[in-house]
Design an enzyme around this catalytic site. Structure first.
Site: not given
Ligand code: ADP
Ligand code: ASP
Ligand code: MG
Length: 924
Positions: A576, A657, A681, A713, A715, A780, A784, A901
């Protein structure tokens, strides 16, 4: 003592030359009535001790030629009456005045250069004011300091002064010009030697002696320049300005010109030296008692302005080493711009507040006669320079921009604030006068005053070196009031600087000061005191000295005098991080040109190596640079470097990271005024107390923390949620498919193939983490969910979120991903049964995260949705998030699109960076 006085051998002012008869003879030839001083005392020590004036030496500056014509030219010779046949000094437009600063006459080549400029000026009459060669005035002051301190090395230091001028003269002059200059120089040096010896013995130098000594630099440079110009055939004379310029010294280390007397003396001087080109010494002058004095440091600009005013010249050109007046000190703000024009008041304010391109007192004399000043660069003749004149009417501009009201910024360092405070001050007439009376008594210079209208406190700034005396004087003066509690304290705040914003009418234009303070707040700079004169030309703020340059750069860039520049540190150049660097590389030029945003990556750090730059890295080859020039990774050093580079007012650290140690630094970074942007996160889903602390800090300060890419990501999920909350909508529920991997798996698990096969396919296509259990465990997604839940105000810990893991209990302990994948088919039956159950009811299976705001809880689980539900329509690895709110109750607000992605995640981070830039003042 006898030998000392005897050592002052002054060839050009031998006692004979000063004999009344000799003077009278010359005078009668010239048709003038003169008065001549008695032979001056040649004993130096009494002069020093009694602070009497070194007249003898003044005359010694005059060469033999001049002396033969002006044997009467002791500066005391005021009573000369000009006879009718004397040349009369013409005044007005025919005169062009130039001033050459120290660097302009810094060596022989440069002196020739100045001569050429003067020769090329085709004005009918020219008066040129020169400074000493660069560094010479400092060298002269150093001689005094050394001699006073009884440091023998003044002798060598004086030799250096001699050598500097001798070698310059050897380069420039020849024949009799050279020999007469050198003999004068030798003579001056031997006088100086004797004087310094006397100072050495006395261990003390009077002010007039100091002024006399330090003014020699100008005498020498003026003589050299005039000889060079004369060589070209110009009618040129040099002027020892001490014969002309009369000033009254003041208590405040300033000199007030006596224009009437100076004009008389100028007329007289010209009548004897009617040249078309006059080279005058800057900096030096005489008192009304004919004692040599100076206009104080950097005073040659002032000399030029006085000369311009006395001659009513057409214009005064000040030649220096920069292209003109910059919007801020170019040594402090690399992106400062040249100002085409400045009004007299603006120039005055800029110079008063520390722009040393112009001596602050330069303006008043020329303003009186409306004489424009031009500041030009001798090393860049193509630059038009800055013109200082009456302001162009601002009304001419159709829609004046905010920025046009602010011309520039300047700073003064080494100040202290004094705050006199107490309830007993309100309504008591005379308090301010008593305070400033006490300050005046210790001779301190008050640079700025501010008093709150409650009259509860008076606060003012004085030079740091004077503050101790000021505080003592005030404490003594108000001891009774302090004792009685009418005054609570006389407080000193050391280590301050002043930052002044200068511009015509800025203070009366709405929005200017707000913008200024906004820029300071955004750079996390605390303002200690504020003053705004009703002159409307400046707003002054006091800041901590260590913040001063950052403050200067922040306000400077805010007013578009330079671009919105952000120093960035990229942590974690993995997939990333490196995608972000590619995007930055491709977009940087457009951002700069079209949006005025200048993003500079000052460093990239991985866990082992880091790459640092002072000006911004070349992003086309950072990988090679990192491996070739990188150094051992050290996060503290990295942060210090990115921040420390304070020519850029704003700093952001971008954490790419997934590391909780890096995340644990955010609080500290924000506290230091460093903005943080991240897709990581860990901080927002970590321990609640730390999260709350971080968010509280973010709200209190003007430092930004953006984390859009932590959910979905690129959005717009966090920003949509924020928008709803901030506009007063009430969130009831947030439900979504937050994992691209699980979205892909469930979109493809439609009954034709077993669950394990779909997982294997997803793994092969690179949709999963290397160990698919990291996705299937649901952690994960839970992170979120907790991020969104906390955003809605729910005080939940990760542990409060029930998570339905898709990793079968028995496979959680598998040693490797391979083993897990191998054993997963054993559980296909269970999943197929669940799918079948859903299908039988006309539904699909989806793995979702839910924030149930109404019930203050969150959950991560597999759920069934009817086939016409938006979640059932999903394809590929898209995310979908539905916000059910008071406003969006019947139909939820839906955000849908690729939510994983490298490209889209980096895009999300990039848009946070641009959001930061716009918060910091970039145009929209
Ligand atoms: P000189 O010897 O020619 O009088 P100075 O050193 O006194 O030159 O003044 C010129 C210097 O002033 C420049 O070299 C520059 O570094 C400094 N300076 C400070 N503030 C400003 C400003 N706002 N614009 C231009 N120059 C400035
Ligand atoms: N030579 C003097 C100084 O350095 C005056 C000047 O150059 O303006 O202060
Ligand atoms: Mg100067």
């Amino acid at each position: 003592m006898a030998s000392l006085s005897g050592s002052i051998q002054c060839r050009s002012c031998s006692p004979k030359a000063l004999l009344p008869e000799a003077g009278a003879a010359v005078a009668s030839k010239l048709g003038r009535k003169i008065s001549v001083f008695p032979t001056p005392s040649r004993s130096l020590l009494p002069l020093l001790l009694r602070s009497s004036h070194p007249r003898v030496a003044v005359v010694s500056q005059l060469g033999r030629n001049e002396l033969s014509k002006t044997a009467h030219a002791s500066v005391a010779d005021v009573s000369v009456e000009v006879s009718l046949d004397d040349a009369e000094l013409p005044k007005g437009e025919t005169w062009s005045v130039h001033k050459f600063g120290g660097t302009c006459v810094g060596n022989s080549q440069r002196i020739k250069n100045c001569a050429n400029i003067v020769i090329k000026d085709d004005s009918e009459r020219k008066l040129v004011v020169v400074s000493a060669m660069s560094k010479v005035t400092d060298m002269m002051y150093d001689l005094i300091h050394k001699a006073q301190a009884r440091d023998d090395s003044y002798v060598f230091a004086l030799d250096n002064v001699l050598e500097k001028h001798r070698s310059t003269a050897l380069d420039l002059l020849e024949g009799s010009d050279l020999s007469s200059f050198l003999s004068r120089l030798d003579n001056d040096i031997s006088n100086l030697k004797a004087m310094l010896r006397a100072i050495y013995i006395a261990g003390h130098a009077t002010e007039s002696f100091t002024d006399f000594v330090v003014g020699h630099g100008e005498l020498w440079s003026a003589q050299m320049l005039s000889s060079v110009i004369r060589k070209s055939g110009e009618d040129c004379k040099w002027m020892d300005t001490r014969e002309v310029l009369i000033v009254n010294p003041t208590n405040s280390n300033q000199a007030d010109p006596d224009f009437t007397e100076s004009e008389k003396r100028l007329d007289k001087w010209y009548s004897r030296n009617p040249a078309r080109t006059i080279i005058a010494t800057g900096f030096i002058a005489s008192t009304p008692q004919n004692i040599p004095t100076t206009l104080k440091r950097d005073g040659s600009d002032f000399s030029a302005a006085i000369m311009g005013a006395l001659l009513k010249a057409r214009q005064v050109t000040i030649w220096t080493d920069v292209d003109g007046v910059y919007s801020a000190d170019p040594r402090k703000v690399g992106e400062a711009v040249i100002l085409e024009t400045l009004s007299y008041q603006e120039a005055w304010e800029m110079s008063y507040f520390g722009a040393n391109v112009l001596h602050p007192r330069t303006i008043i004399p020329v303003m009186r006669y409306n004489i424009p000043i031009l500041i030009r660069n001798i090393f860049n003749l193509s630059a038009p320079g800055t013109k200082i004149c009456h302001p162009r009417a601002l009304e001419d501009e159709e829609t004046p921009k905010l920025e046009s009201y602010v011309k520039g910024f300047a700073t003064i360092d080494n100040l202290a604030l004094v705050n006199v405070e107490g309830t007993g001050m309100a309504g008591v007439p005379g308090t301010a006068s008593a305070i400033f009376g006490a300050v005046k008594d210790v001779g301190a210079n008050v640079i700025m005053i501010s008093q709150a209208s409650s009259e509860h406190s008076v606060c003012f700034a004085v030079p740091e070196k004077e503050v101790k005396a000021v505080a003592e004087a005030l404490t003594a003066r108000f001891s009774q009031a302090l004792g009685a509690g009418r005054l609570s304290q006389v407080a000193v705040i050391p280590n301050c600087s002043i930052l002044a914003a200068v511009g015509q009418k800025m203070a009366s234009t709405p929005g200017v000061s707000a913008t200024l303070f906004n820029a300071l707040a955004k750079a996390n700079i605390n303002v200690r005191a504020i003053a705004q004169g009703c002159s409307e030309y400046n707003i002054t703020v006091v800041v901590k000295r260590e913040d001063c340059i950052r403050a200067l750069r922040a306000v400077h860039s805010r007013f578009y005098l330079s671009r919105t520049t952000i120093a960035m540190g990229i942590i974690g150049p993995g997939l990333i991080g490196s995608t972000l660097l590619e995007q930055l590389r491709d977009q940087a030029a457009v951002l700069k040109e079209e949006f005025n945003i200048d993003l500079r990556v000052m460093g990239i750090t991985g866990s082992r190596r880091m790459l640092l730059s002072d000006v911004g890295l070349d992003l086309s080859n950072w990988r090679e640079l990192l491996s070739e020039k990188g150094e051992a990774g050290d996060l503290d050093k990295f942060v210090q470097h990115v921040r420390g580079n304070d020519f850029i007012p704003n700093t952001v650290l971008v954490d790419c990271t997934a590391d909780s140690t890096v995340a644990s630094h955010y609080y500290d970074w924000l506290r230091k005024g460093i903005h943080v942007i991240t897709p990581n996160k860990r901080a927002n889903s970590g321990p609640l107390d730390q999260y709350l602390k971080l968010r509280a800090l973010q709200r209190q300060s003007y430092t930004h923390y953006f984390y859009e890419a932590t959910v979905g990501a690129g959005l717009p999920i966090i920003s949509t949620l924020r928008g709803l909350l901030e506009t007063g909508d009430k969130i009831l529920k947030i439900e979504g498919i937050f994992s691209g991997t699980l979205s892909y798996i469930f979109n493809n698990f439609v009954g034709k193939r077993p669950f394990s096969e779909v997982v294997a396919e997803a793994k092969e296509a690179g949709y999963t983490e290397p160990d698919p259990r990291d996705d299937l465990s649901g952690t994960d997604v839970a992170r979120k969910v907790i991020i969104l839940a906390r955003e809605c105000g729910l005080k939940l810990e990760l542990a409060n979120i029930p998570v339905e893991s898709l990793v079968p209990e028995r496979l959680r302990t598998c040693a490797s991903a391979e083993e897990f994948m191998q054993k997963l088919p054993q559980f296909d039956k269970e999943m197929t049964a669940k799918l079948q159950e859903a299908e039988d009811a006309g539904q699909v299976l989806r793995y979702v995260g839910v924030v149930d705001v109404a019930n203050r809880r969150g959950v991560v689980e597999m759920q069934k949705y009817s086939k016409d539900h938006p979640f059932a329509q999903l394809s590929g690895s898209d995310n979908i998030i539905a916000f059910t709110t008071k406003r969006y109750k019947e139909q939820p607000l839906i955000v849908r699109g690729p939510g994983a992605g490298a490209q889209v995640t980096a895009g999300g981070i990039f848009s946070d960076i641009l959001r930061l830039a716009s918060y910091l003042g970039a145009p929209s």
